[in-house]
Write an enzyme that holds these catalytic residues in place. Sequence first.
Site, mmCIF file in Angstrom:
data_model
loop_
_atom_site.group_PDB
_atom_site.id
_atom_site.type_symbol
_atom_site.label_atom_id
_atom_site.label_comp_id
_atom_site.label_asym_id
_atom_site.label_seq_id
_atom_site.Cartn_x
_atom_site.Cartn_y
_atom_site.Cartn_z
ATOM 1 C CD GLU A 104 -39.756 32.586 -0.908
ATOM 2 O OE1 GLU A 104 -39.514 33.699 -0.958
ATOM 3 O OE2 GLU A 104 -39.831 31.669 -1.723
ATOM 4 C CB CYS A 139 -34.546 35.670 2.186
ATOM 5 S SG CYS A 139 -34.664 34.584 0.930
ATOM 6 N NE ARG A 198 -23.092 37.602 -14.082
ATOM 7 C CZ ARG A 198 -22.261 37.362 -12.873
ATOM 8 N NH1 ARG A 198 -22.020 36.273 -12.139
ATOM 9 N NH2 ARG A 198 -21.488 38.375 -12.460
ATOM 10 C CB THR A 235 -30.312 37.828 -7.446
ATOM 11 O OG1 THR A 235 -29.281 36.876 -8.027
ATOM 12 C CG2 THR A 235 -31.534 37.349 -8.413
ATOM 13 C CG HIS A 251 -30.492 36.315 3.148
ATOM 14 N ND1 HIS A 251 -30.961 35.309 3.787
ATOM 15 C CD2 HIS A 251 -30.496 36.487 1.886
ATOM 16 C CE1 HIS A 251 -31.729 34.785 2.431
ATOM 17 N NE2 HIS A 251 -31.158 35.277 1.464
ATOM 18 C CE LYS A 311 -21.155 33.028 -6.227
ATOM 19 N NZ LYS A 311 -20.934 32.573 -7.475
ATOM 20 C CG ASN A 347 -31.609 30.809 0.976
ATOM 21 O OD1 ASN A 347 -31.974 31.325 2.281
ATOM 22 N ND2 ASN A 347 -31.999 31.797 -0.233
ATOM 23 C CB SER A 374 -36.010 39.050 -3.393
ATOM 24 O OG SER A 374 -34.601 38.433 -3.396
#
Lengths: 388, 345, 142
Positions: free
Chosen positions: B80, B112, B199, B201, B234, B239, B266, B296
């Site tokens: 991207e 991604c 959030r 996401t 991914h 977390k 990332n 995404s």
Amino acid sequence: MTVKKRVAIVGVGISKFGELWDKSLRDITLEAGMYAIFDSGVAGKDIEAICIGNMSAGRFTGQEHLGALAADMGGLGHIPAYSVEAACASGGAAVRQAYMAIRSGEHDVMLVLGCEKMSDVNQSEAMRTMGVASDWEWEGIFGATFPALYAFIARRHMHEYGTTETHLAQVTVKNHKNAEHNPWAQFQKAVPLDVVMKSGLIADPIRILHSSPISDGAAGLLMCSEEKAKQFTDTPIYIEASTQSSDTLALHDRRDICTMDAAVVSSREALRKAGLTIDNIDVFELHDSFTIGEIVLTEDVGITQKGNGGKLLDEGLTEIGAKYPVNPSGGLKARGHPIGATGVAQIVELVFQLRGDAEKRQVSGAEKAMAVNIGGTGATSIVHILGR
Amino acid sequence: MVGIVGYGVYIPRYRIKTTDIADVWGENGEAVAQGLGVFEKSLPGPDEDVATIATEAARNAVKFGKVDAKHIGAVYVGSESHPYAVKPTGTIVASAIGCSTELTCADLEFACKAGTAGIQTCMGLVQSKMVKIGLAIGADTAQGRPGDALEYSAAAGGAAYLIGEENPVATIERTVSVTSDTPDFWRREGEDFPSHGARFTGEPAYFRHVEDCAKLLFRTTGTSVDDFDYFVFHMPNGKFPVAVGKQLDVPAEKLEDSLVVRQIGNTYSGSAMIGLARVLDVSKPGDRIFVISYGSGAGSDGFTIRVEDEILGHRGEVPTVDDYIQRKVYVSYAIYAKYKHTINM
Amino acid sequence: MAEHGVAQIWRKIPSMYNVIGNHCTTCDTFYFPPRPVCPKCRRKGHLEDHKFKGLGIVHTFSIVRQAPDDFKTQAPYVVAQVQLDEGPRLTTQIVNCEVTDVYIGMRVRVCFRKITEFGHAGLILYGFKFEPTMKVTGHPDR
């Protein structure tokens, strides 16, 4: 076979070197030319041709076609006029063109000019323009600036021969001291060694005070055949030899980056043609665009052997009053380095020296003199030996 | 059988610590690092971009695979952060690794997961005999708006996979995908930085797609967690992959080896692919690997992979993921801003 | 006519991307950058393309601190002459190490980087730079 004519210099002129904010390229070029003509006593109508040394007026000022410009500004009518380019050796190339034209018999009286107006562009543009004197496609484009290329030479010279940062600085100190007495010099002041050694690094190990400045300036010579010379002056200075050599454009293609082979070849050839040895030369103007350049050239012209240039400085042998005075004018470092003017300005200084007109920077009793004008990082070398 | 005939990665040398970014914005760096599971991230040097990263990774893949680049018939670069909006990165990569001009090439974008989409495309071309070897690359120099939460994780790196049928170092047994219109993260044309749904996401985006894809892959292959030695998810941060692993009952030790996000952040299109490379670096012949990427917008690609004996004859020629992770130098936020061109010059 | 830089860059791509120079089969000399004529043999020379291995040592170098505009974000940066194993020297940047760690004789290998760009909207020139050889786990030499 016809006997070739000797070539004489009967007039010299030079503009002030420096950041000349109130003067244009045509102002300074005209100034140097007029001084040379007045100094010679030659009438304008007797000048048969003009040759101008200039590297890059097109980039620095947006103006090319300088030959016609000079003939026009000087009111010299319809005579042939043109410029020659050999990077930082453009001035020397112009002198040599006139020398050959006169020796061939094509012209008897010529005006030689060298000029550059560098302060009308910003630093980045000036750097880029100087960079085109190297191999732009394979050196400059990778971010190897002109100082960086001379730094390559300096770093390797230090590595192979133990040359030190102090040596690089000693050239600056000597040349600034000489320039104190040169009214045309850009920097008419001495600079102490510790100031040079603490000055800002621009391309390690090269510092700002190891580098010649950005300058505006012009210089001129009135040259003619030996038989004509007597009409104009009682003190003609003769060109005893004019030689030119080339080497690879890019520094990385050289046999040895610590030696300017072109300078070795052209200086040996000049001495041979003049029937002299290096010890017969009383005063030198050597191309010190960076101080490492002077160190290398003192070796390459044969003042000392390869690798010994630093020691030569330690012994003070290149100062005025010593055996091999180098750059009594202050050199490119202190007189200034308006690129196309430099090769002509070197000859102007040596004419002063041989005439005994150099006042407080006079090398006493100088009879023979050598100028070495280098283009790029040594791709062009033009040597002139003068005698009175 | 179709598989990976060579792979290689590239991670730039520069790192910035999470704490150094947090200091700029007056946040508690230790807490941010622990919370995100990202302690430092990679960033590109001033002369690096997706074309250079992709090329370095691809050169490693070709060397690892001991293949002739002239046999590559397809090049897909997923990113991207392509250096040109129009002018395919793949053309630069193909030329720089010495491919013939007789190949097909296109740049891909799917946040991604554009790189894993490239792997699937190459699999199809190889299995249909349209090409002998396909090159799929995922690489990014991800942008996070200064001060945004993404700034802590958006990193630079890439991985390249050569897909072919002759002597693969690892076979790809199966691939599946899930895709839906889920606007969790986007960047409009001409914008310097992406926007995201905060959030949003998480649950409806990353977790739903990764889990759905994992379950689909288990179902279609008739396998369960116990059939795999390694898992790669991914890694938008440290977390999320751990959390999704827990939900799928993946033992922590089967996920641990892929979690490069902690040290490099990332790398977007490079993320799951570098994680997989890290596992391939340390796995044994016969090991089975379960990979789910996520992009995404949103979608996931899943792969089950089996490591072959062939891999043993290829190691030791190019730097491993760990070699790149360990080769690092830290920069200040000021240098980071200069290299990321967020200082206007 | 072409947009600034376009054709100039394009015709150099093989050399810039893959260190492709040439080799004179008459005198067995390698050239990089490639030469249109073998300077030793001239008309008797026979030049063939040659892809260099991309390994060499630092012959000399400088740390550029006063940089042209398009190199300002990189300053200070190292430019060097690298002597390739096959013989010729070339001018290049040394990256992926501290500028103060470069030394004459340092072993380096080729890598792929952005060289410069023709303005924000213009073409990007990619090409070779050199970096210190890096650790490779499992490599027999390490």
